[in-house]
Design a protein around this motif. Sequence first.
Motif, short mmCIF file in Angstrom:
data_model
loop_
_atom_site.label_atom_id
_atom_site.label_comp_id
_atom_site.label_asym_id
_atom_site.label_seq_id
_atom_site.Cartn_x
_atom_site.Cartn_y
_atom_site.Cartn_z
N ASP A 86 -24.04 -14.12 8.15
CA ASP A 86 -23.99 -13.18 7.03
C ASP A 86 -23.16 -13.78 5.91
O ASP A 86 -22.21 -14.53 6.15
CB ASP A 86 -23.36 -11.85 7.47
N SER A 87 -23.47 -13.43 4.68
CA SER A 87 -22.77 -14.04 3.55
C SER A 87 -21.30 -13.67 3.51
O SER A 87 -20.49 -14.37 2.92
CB SER A 87 -23.44 -13.61 2.24
N GLU A 88 -20.90 -12.56 4.17
CA GLU A 88 -19.49 -12.15 4.18
C GLU A 88 -18.74 -12.71 5.38
O GLU A 88 -17.59 -12.38 5.61
CB GLU A 88 -19.37 -10.61 4.20
N ASP A 89 -19.38 -13.58 6.14
CA ASP A 89 -18.77 -14.09 7.38
C ASP A 89 -18.76 -15.62 7.35
O ASP A 89 -18.97 -16.24 6.31
CB ASP A 89 -19.56 -13.58 8.59
N PHE A 90 -18.53 -16.22 8.51
CA PHE A 90 -18.52 -17.68 8.63
C PHE A 90 -19.90 -18.26 8.31
O PHE A 90 -20.93 -17.69 8.68
CB PHE A 90 -18.17 -18.10 10.06
N TRP A 101 -17.25 -22.47 6.07
CA TRP A 101 -16.84 -21.75 4.88
C TRP A 101 -16.60 -20.29 5.26
O TRP A 101 -17.31 -19.73 6.10
CB TRP A 101 -17.92 -21.81 3.81
N VAL A 102 -15.59 -19.68 4.67
CA VAL A 102 -15.31 -18.27 4.93
C VAL A 102 -14.81 -17.64 3.63
O VAL A 102 -14.05 -18.26 2.88
CB VAL A 102 -14.26 -18.11 6.06
N ILE A 140 -11.93 -21.97 2.21
CA ILE A 140 -11.82 -20.55 1.89
C ILE A 140 -12.36 -20.34 0.49
O ILE A 140 -11.83 -20.89 -0.48
CB ILE A 140 -10.36 -20.08 1.99
N VAL A 141 -13.42 -19.57 0.40
CA VAL A 141 -14.14 -19.40 -0.87
C VAL A 141 -13.52 -18.24 -1.65
O VAL A 141 -13.33 -17.15 -1.11
CB VAL A 141 -15.63 -19.14 -0.60
N LYS A 142 -13.21 -18.47 -2.90
CA LYS A 142 -12.57 -17.47 -3.75
C LYS A 142 -13.58 -16.42 -4.22
O LYS A 142 -13.79 -16.20 -5.42
CB LYS A 142 -11.93 -18.13 -4.97
N ASN A 196 -21.62 -18.54 -1.29
CA ASN A 196 -22.75 -18.98 -2.11
C ASN A 196 -23.43 -20.15 -1.41
O ASN A 196 -22.78 -21.13 -1.03
CB ASN A 196 -22.25 -19.39 -3.49
N LYS A 197 -24.74 -20.09 -1.25
CA LYS A 197 -25.48 -21.13 -0.53
C LYS A 197 -25.36 -22.50 -1.20
O LYS A 197 -25.55 -23.53 -0.58
CB LYS A 197 -26.96 -20.74 -0.42
N GLU A 198 -25.01 -22.50 -2.50
CA GLU A 198 -24.86 -23.78 -3.20
C GLU A 198 -23.74 -24.63 -2.60
O GLU A 198 -23.76 -25.86 -2.71
CB GLU A 198 -24.57 -23.54 -4.68
#
Length: 583
Positions: A381-385, A407-408, A433-435, A440-442
């Motif tokens: 899921d986009s909100e998870d690992f 990424w998380v 850790i994504v701000k 984002n799949k990019e």
Amino acid sequence: MKTISTTSNKTGIINVLAKPSTKLLTTWYAEQVVKGNIIASEKVILACKRHLNDLEKAGTEEFPFIFDEELGHRPIQFIEKYCKPSKGNFKQLILQAWQHFILGSLFGWIHKDSGLRRFKEGLIFVGRKNGKTTLISGVSLYGVSKDGENGADIPLLANSMKQARILFDEAKAMIKSSPKLRKRFRPLRDAIHFDKTFSKIEPQASDSEKLDGLNTHIGVFDEIHEYKDYKLINVIKNSRQSRDQPLLIYITTAGYQLDGPLVNYYEQGHDTLNGLIIDERTFYYLAELDDEKEFDQPEMWVKANPNMGVSIKLADMIEDWDKAKRTPQERNDFITKRFNLFVNSSEQAFLDFNTIKKNNKERHEEDFFKVPCIGGYDLSDSEDFTSACLEFPILETGEVFVISHSWVPEKKVLLENEKIDYRGMEKDGLLTIVKSEYINKELIYDWFVEKSQLFQIELITYDPAKAFGLNEALKNYGFQTQIVRQGHLTLGPAVDDVKDRFLDGNIIFNNNRLFRWYVNNVKMVEDRNRNKLPTKQGRYRKIDGFAAFLNAHTEVMKKFVQPAGNGDISFVSINQLLRGVIN
């Protein structure tokens, strides 16, 4: 040398194994263990050899520590004179030889010039019912009253306040049962005060409000196998800076939290006792069975249970094991708590702790520049690992080399409800850790593009769920991609091959602790056709990095299948070589 046999409960005494001279028992125990006269685990034998070797070089320029027998005996003398266990019909507590070795070492080794304690930390690792609570409660009472420190805080620490109060209540019970202690200590509901030195003992847990105000002299961590992170440990370590000779004691059995602080400290102990790293300021006593063959050798159980014959009856333990070993979950619990070995809590666990630990080789990434590899990713899921990997087959040895990254979103990190060391793993370069609130799949696209400048990525494998846009972007860049259907037909052979290579110690992931956590979280479940497939063990036990790796391995394992000279197919696998499969 006089030997004193164990007395019965009719005398009301917990007796010592063998007692030549009270003050000399620390070194005597080490000598007897090394000679083989006392059965002990391999790591306890190494701890005893360390003590004896240190005695030989004590006080030299290279080794500025000396062993003061009188100083080491003081806490033992205090406990035996004043402390009494609250449970059982015992009139006196006489510490066992192994307990003399632990306390004598922790309090007896000092710096030759300053006279301050050598050991700043100690890991006491023994099975259940070996008197840990009684021992450490006595140590806490000694620490506030007889250790020569004013204003000494002794927090009794655990993952929960309920667990922390077990130690605290035992210390209060000791005061209640001793007229001399009652005169000197002031026990309250939430603290035990020793007013003469302005010192106190308090139970504390990870969610306690008073942690930041502590001035820790001796900190006791109970059952750290339950700890998922270092939050509580770090708070206490930072609270000891003003003390001259602070001591942190971790006392615990094995557990199921295989990615927490205990396993890390245990492995550091293994490396220290084996001379792989130098750590002169940490004491280790690691009591455990050494081999699964000893499960059915009761005479060896004392290795994990040095209090055998005192607080533990061998006949009762044999009866309990005979019953527990017939039920997988009870068997695992017995092995963990009584034999003191790490096992996975799931009866269908993919791999056990010792198998994962065998895969500890390391290679430089530079060795694989421009070397062919297979990529894999798992989006979740986009909100998870989200995870991606590159896997390199090493055909000559049957090994594979894995580069894994995750990424998380920062939103998940800020919640802190999973007790995962996100910040530490980001610092180690294991995840990003994504701000933002989602991944984002990019970012995965950029990772593969960046890695393609260094490595020869032949193919990128993926689970088609949620992957359409990313897959199209990767193809447009020029990557070859391959769908991996998430069923037994595709994943089953890859799971079997991965397990074989793990059993052979042929998965090289440079001890990436996040990847190891993913692998440890995998369990096997049956589908409707009774085929076993990998899944996670619980809500917070993520396996995204393993899923990405498994996707890649569906293609990597084909690299190990090569036509022989006559056109037959041979499987290049160390496990199969050992079994004589390859002709």
